[in-house]
Design a protein around this motif. Structure first.
Motif, PDB file in Angstrom:
ATOM      1  N   VAL A  44       0.780  -1.144   0.097  1.00 55.86           N
ATOM      2  CA  VAL A  44      -0.131  -0.003   0.026  1.00 55.86           C
ATOM      3  C   VAL A  44       0.824   1.068   0.036  1.00 55.86           C
ATOM      4  O   VAL A  44       1.664   1.477   0.787  1.00 55.86           O
ATOM      5  N   TYR A 108       2.965  -1.842   4.167  1.00 53.95           N
ATOM      6  CA  TYR A 108       2.598  -0.466   4.189  1.00 53.95           C
ATOM      7  C   TYR A 108       3.932   0.298   4.193  1.00 53.95           C
ATOM      8  O   TYR A 108       4.231   0.714   5.508  1.00 53.95           O
ATOM      9  N   ARG A 110       6.097   3.624   4.818  1.00 51.40           N
ATOM     10  CA  ARG A 110       5.405   5.166   4.904  1.00 51.40           C
ATOM     11  C   ARG A 110       6.388   6.092   5.321  1.00 51.40           C
ATOM     12  O   ARG A 110       7.520   5.803   5.680  1.00 51.40           O
ATOM     13  N   GLU A 119      -2.686   2.590   9.099  1.00 55.00           N
ATOM     14  CA  GLU A 119      -2.406   1.098   9.482  1.00 55.00           C
ATOM     15  C   GLU A 119      -3.534   1.010  10.557  1.00 55.00           C
ATOM     16  O   GLU A 119      -4.147  -0.378  10.578  1.00 55.00           O
ATOM     17  N   THR A 129      -1.333  -5.432   8.810  1.00 54.23           N
ATOM     18  CA  THR A 129      -0.711  -4.501   8.150  1.00 54.23           C
ATOM     19  C   THR A 129       0.728  -4.398   8.812  1.00 54.23           C
ATOM     20  O   THR A 129       0.810  -4.228   9.955  1.00 54.23           O
ATOM     21  N   SER A 131       4.107  -2.769   8.423  1.00 52.57           N
ATOM     22  CA  SER A 131       4.710  -1.334   8.191  1.00 52.57           C
ATOM     23  C   SER A 131       5.882  -1.010   8.452  1.00 52.57           C
ATOM     24  O   SER A 131       6.701  -1.594   9.273  1.00 52.57           O
TER      25      SER A 131
END
Length: 226
Positions: A44, A108, A110, A119, A129, A131
């Motif tokens: 994502v 994810y 970021r 998230e 998720t 991250s």
């Protein structure tokens, strides 16, 4: 550089004679971090910088990329991902993923500063998720040319693309005497930018570069008719 590309687009739309001052108020600083992709069904992306951050640490391009909007999807495709374009902002992206796609596990990448906790939203929907913070926005002072123009009386168009850039603008430009005509990427950005006491403020209809250009056009039209 994204600011230079936007400036060039501005000149294409509104004419080459416009004086444009490029003075980013943040620098992107990439981090080295581990982001396990095994077992993930998709990655994502909520920004082009997140794409660049992942490309720096991983050679994998086999996961579909679920992107916040058109610009991020364009960058992801250029990097080799099979990219799907989302609805334009992080909250709507999370809703789209949870409602229509329903993956079990996503990655994810970021930035350190986020406007919406994607998230948490995905996790609340039952989507695991994974991250990692792959970049941060470091403060950068306004250029001498921009500071000089801020002390004049000629109105200045000021496009603000994120809440972080709006916060930096407030910190750097609050003492401006020149009237500021602000184009904000979203209502959240506009809320922060109001501390600048802008002479005029226009919120983009969508969180993308084309809508930002339309917002700048509306500011120009308003100034011309006043």
């Amino acid at each position: 550089m994204q600011s230079e590309a936007f400036a060039e687009s501005f000149r294409t739309v509104f004419g080459a004679d416009w004086p444009v001052v490029i003075s980013p108020l943040t620098d992107i600083v990439f981090r080295c971090a581990d982001l396990p992709l095994n077992g993930c069904e998709a990655v994502v992306f909520t920004s082009a910088n997140a794409v660049a951050g992942l490309v720096r640490i991983s050679d994998r391009r086999d996961l579909p990329a679920l992107c916040v909007g058109a610009r991020t999807a364009e960058v992801a495709r250029a990097a080799g991902f099979d990219a799907r374009e989302g609805p334009g902002d992080a909250a709507a992206l999370a809703h789209w993923i949870a409602r229509d796609l329903q993956p079990v596990r996503v990655a994810y990448p970021r930035g350190a500063t986020i406007a919406f906790d994607l998230e948490a939203a995905l996790s609340l929907a039952g989507i695991e998720t994974v991250s990692a913070i792959l970049y941060e926005q470091a403060a950068r002072p306004a250029s001498d040319e921009l500071r000089s123009r801020l002390q004049g009386d000629i109105p200045l168009l000021l496009p603000l693309f994120s809440t972080e850039s709006a916060r930096r603008a407030v910190a750097e430009l609050e003492a401006a005497t020149a009237p500021l005509c602000v184009a904000a990427m979203s209502a959240r950005v506009a809320d922060v930018a109001r501390a600048l006491r802008p002479a005029s403020l226009e919120v983009a209809a969508r969180p993308d570069a084309e809508a930002m250009m339309d917002a700048l056009g509306a500011l120009i039209d308003a100034a011309g008719s006043s």
